[in-house]
Scaffold this motif. Sequence first.
Motif, short mmCIF file in Angstrom:
data_model
loop_
_atom_site.label_atom_id
_atom_site.label_comp_id
_atom_site.label_asym_id
_atom_site.label_seq_id
_atom_site.Cartn_x
_atom_site.Cartn_y
_atom_site.Cartn_z
N ASP A 147 2.52 19.06 -12.75
CA ASP A 147 3.64 19.84 -13.31
C ASP A 147 3.48 20.00 -14.81
O ASP A 147 3.73 21.07 -15.37
N GLY A 148 3.00 18.95 -15.50
CA GLY A 148 2.78 19.01 -16.95
C GLY A 148 1.69 20.00 -17.30
O GLY A 148 1.81 20.77 -18.26
N PHE A 188 3.50 10.31 -6.99
CA PHE A 188 4.52 10.71 -7.96
C PHE A 188 3.87 11.02 -9.32
O PHE A 188 4.18 12.04 -9.96
N ILE A 189 2.94 10.15 -9.74
CA ILE A 189 2.26 10.36 -11.03
C ILE A 189 1.42 11.63 -11.00
O ILE A 189 1.42 12.43 -11.94
N ILE A 190 0.67 11.84 -9.88
CA ILE A 190 -0.15 13.05 -9.75
C ILE A 190 0.71 14.30 -9.82
O ILE A 190 0.38 15.28 -10.49
N PHE A 214 0.82 -1.20 0.00
CA PHE A 214 0.00 0.00 0.00
C PHE A 214 0.86 1.26 0.00
O PHE A 214 0.57 2.22 -0.73
N MET A 215 1.91 1.26 0.82
CA MET A 215 2.80 2.41 0.89
C MET A 215 3.50 2.64 -0.44
O MET A 215 3.65 3.79 -0.91
N LEU A 216 3.92 1.56 -1.12
CA LEU A 216 4.58 1.68 -2.42
C LEU A 216 3.62 2.24 -3.47
O LEU A 216 3.97 3.14 -4.25
#
Length: 206
Positions: free
Chosen positions: A174-175, A167-169, A158-160
């Motif tokens: 940023d994009g 990270f994806i969000i 779950f933590m991973l």
Amino acid sequence: LPGLHIFAIAVALEVSVGKTNTVMALNNSNVLLPCTFTTCIGFQDLVFTWYFNSTELIYHGKIKNKATEPTLIWHNPRVEFVGSTTKKDNNISIVLNGVEFSDAGKYTCHVKNPKERNAQHNATIFLTVVHKMVETDNTVTLIIVGVVGGLIGLLILFMLIKRVVLFIIKKTQDGKKECLVSSSGNDNTENGLAGSKAEQKAPPKA
């Protein structure tokens, strides 16, 4: 005096039957009854005895000094001495052969040391005789360990997953910011050009 009291404790005779004072034996087997003694000032003509249920004498021996092994005075035919006193641990253990259900009870190892002004000490061990040894069922323990291990594994997973999603969000946000900045620059340029065209005067008529 306090000093003499501390000294008396330091040289006191101690007798031990090990970490646990209970032994279980299978009917018609041989069982070890452990016993050791310690003394800080040594021993001379030390006498040790084993009793069954406090009153029945089953072994009686004597040890002249540290350099000699015990001398048998009397013993029950079914009792065998298996210790050694010329070694470090001063072992005076015995083995009871051909254990019967009637042998279950309390066994006392008693030691008397004349060198310590006839200091005496004893330790007791309890013998249980069973018809069949019961195997320990570790199924419940294994299930508990498996469940705990699975929960820990799920928590780590779950933590991973959480870290990857965050990270994806972050990358997506940023994009979008870069796109907004770029789009804003293009609109201003186009507005500027359009404004310039609008401000141009019509060519004079002939």
